[in-house]
Design a protein around this motif. Structure first.
Motif, mmCIF file in Angstrom:
data_model
loop_
_atom_site.group_PDB
_atom_site.id
_atom_site.type_symbol
_atom_site.label_atom_id
_atom_site.label_comp_id
_atom_site.label_asym_id
_atom_site.label_seq_id
_atom_site.Cartn_x
_atom_site.Cartn_y
_atom_site.Cartn_z
ATOM 1 N N GLU A 112 45.509 42.319 -16.841
ATOM 2 C CA GLU A 112 45.419 42.750 -18.237
ATOM 3 C C GLU A 112 46.069 44.115 -18.431
ATOM 4 O OE1 GLU A 112 41.391 42.482 -19.669
ATOM 5 O OE2 GLU A 112 41.207 40.404 -18.977
ATOM 6 N N GLU A 113 45.885 45.005 -17.481
ATOM 7 C CA GLU A 113 46.474 46.345 -17.584
ATOM 8 C C GLU A 113 47.992 46.290 -17.478
ATOM 9 O OE1 GLU A 113 44.326 48.421 -14.539
ATOM 10 O OE2 GLU A 113 42.503 48.498 -15.741
ATOM 11 N N VAL A 114 48.484 45.449 -16.562
ATOM 12 C CA VAL A 114 49.929 45.287 -16.430
ATOM 13 C C VAL A 114 50.498 44.733 -17.731
ATOM 14 C CG1 VAL A 114 51.733 43.948 -15.263
ATOM 15 C CG2 VAL A 114 49.953 45.094 -13.912
ATOM 16 N N MET A 115 49.821 43.744 -18.316
ATOM 17 C CA MET A 115 50.298 43.167 -19.574
ATOM 18 C C MET A 115 50.214 44.189 -20.704
ATOM 19 S SD MET A 115 51.743 40.780 -21.221
ATOM 20 C CE MET A 115 51.720 39.358 -20.141
ATOM 21 N N TRP A 116 49.198 45.038 -20.691
ATOM 22 C CA TRP A 116 49.113 46.090 -21.709
ATOM 23 C C TRP A 116 50.353 46.974 -21.638
ATOM 24 C CZ3 TRP A 116 49.305 51.351 -21.824
ATOM 25 C CH2 TRP A 116 48.997 51.946 -23.051
ATOM 26 N N HIS A 117 50.730 47.361 -20.426
ATOM 27 C CA HIS A 117 51.936 48.189 -20.265
ATOM 28 C C HIS A 117 53.175 47.445 -20.744
ATOM 29 C CE1 HIS A 117 50.638 51.917 -18.391
ATOM 30 N NE2 HIS A 117 49.738 51.216 -17.724
ATOM 31 N N ARG A 118 53.236 46.149 -20.462
ATOM 32 C CA ARG A 118 54.374 45.334 -20.919
ATOM 33 C C ARG A 118 54.464 45.385 -22.440
ATOM 34 N NH1 ARG A 118 58.206 43.781 -22.876
ATOM 35 N NH2 ARG A 118 59.040 41.669 -22.950
ATOM 36 N N GLN A 119 53.340 45.200 -23.097
ATOM 37 C CA GLN A 119 53.318 45.179 -24.562
ATOM 38 C C GLN A 119 53.585 46.554 -25.150
ATOM 39 O OE1 GLN A 119 49.418 43.564 -24.901
ATOM 40 N NE2 GLN A 119 50.157 41.471 -25.090
ATOM 41 N N ALA A 120 53.223 47.595 -24.428
ATOM 42 C CA ALA A 120 53.421 48.955 -24.921
ATOM 43 C C ALA A 120 54.857 49.431 -24.727
ATOM 44 C CB ALA A 120 52.457 49.909 -24.211
ATOM 45 N N GLY A 121 55.667 48.618 -24.035
ATOM 46 C CA GLY A 121 57.060 48.994 -23.824
ATOM 47 C C GLY A 121 57.276 49.905 -22.627
ATOM 48 N N THR A 122 56.280 50.000 -21.757
ATOM 49 C CA THR A 122 56.430 50.815 -20.546
ATOM 50 C C THR A 122 57.502 50.178 -19.667
ATOM 51 O OG1 THR A 122 54.065 51.333 -20.608
ATOM 52 C CG2 THR A 122 55.221 51.764 -18.538
ATOM 53 N N PRO A 123 58.470 50.954 -19.208
ATOM 54 C CA PRO A 123 59.491 50.380 -18.326
ATOM 55 C C PRO A 123 58.858 49.806 -17.055
ATOM 56 C CG PRO A 123 60.189 52.534 -19.113
ATOM 57 C CD PRO A 123 58.748 52.355 -19.519
ATOM 58 N N ILE A 124 59.393 48.699 -16.588
ATOM 59 C CA ILE A 124 58.842 48.024 -15.419
ATOM 60 C C ILE A 124 58.807 48.959 -14.205
ATOM 61 C CG2 ILE A 124 61.023 46.984 -14.679
ATOM 62 C CD1 ILE A 124 59.382 44.467 -13.922
ATOM 63 N N ARG A 125 59.802 49.813 -14.065
ATOM 64 C CA ARG A 125 59.838 50.724 -12.913
ATOM 65 C C ARG A 125 58.630 51.668 -12.910
ATOM 66 N NH1 ARG A 125 63.368 52.561 -16.560
ATOM 67 N NH2 ARG A 125 63.133 54.710 -17.241
ATOM 68 N N GLU A 126 58.161 52.050 -14.100
ATOM 69 C CA GLU A 126 56.990 52.916 -14.177
ATOM 70 C C GLU A 126 55.721 52.166 -13.762
ATOM 71 O OE1 GLU A 126 56.596 55.073 -17.854
ATOM 72 O OE2 GLU A 126 58.730 55.625 -17.847
#
Length: 102
Positions: free
Chosen positions: A35-49
């Motif tokens: 869920e946290e990884v998906m939250w970052h995905r939705q927030a536009g966090t770059p995958i490298r971060e």
């Protein structure tokens, strides 16, 4: 959800051990990380971060790498309602997979 960045690193470190089938606590942690990884995905966090966040104490396991890749292969939902649904469903996939391991 600023707490996600710190929580994602702690959860990824804890997941270094293997979960046994039916281990609710370990499977819940995997679900939470998903869920946290998906939250970052939705927030536009770059995958490298996200990779950096989850690998602070060494390289990621293939399991966590696959989780990150799966999240970033999906299109992010636009509305908050669908983002929540998408996060929950993504976490559920990893919880169920963990509980059903043989």
């Amino acid at each position: 959800m600023k707490g996600y960045s710190a929580a994602i690193a702690v959860t990824a470190i804890t997941l270094a051990g293997n979960a046994q089938a039916g281990d609710h606590e370990a499977c819940s942690m995997r679900s939470q990380l998903a869920e946290e990884v998906m939250w970052h995905r939705q927030a536009g966090t770059p995958i490298r971060e996200v990779v950096d966040l989850t690998s602070q104490d060494g390289p990621n396991s293939p399991y966590i790498t696959a989780m990150i890749n799966m999240a970033y292969e999906r299109q992010a939902a636009r509305s908050e309602e669908y983002q929540k649904i998408q996060r929950t469903e993504f976490g559920n996939v990893f919880y169920l997979h963990c509980m059903q391991q043989e």
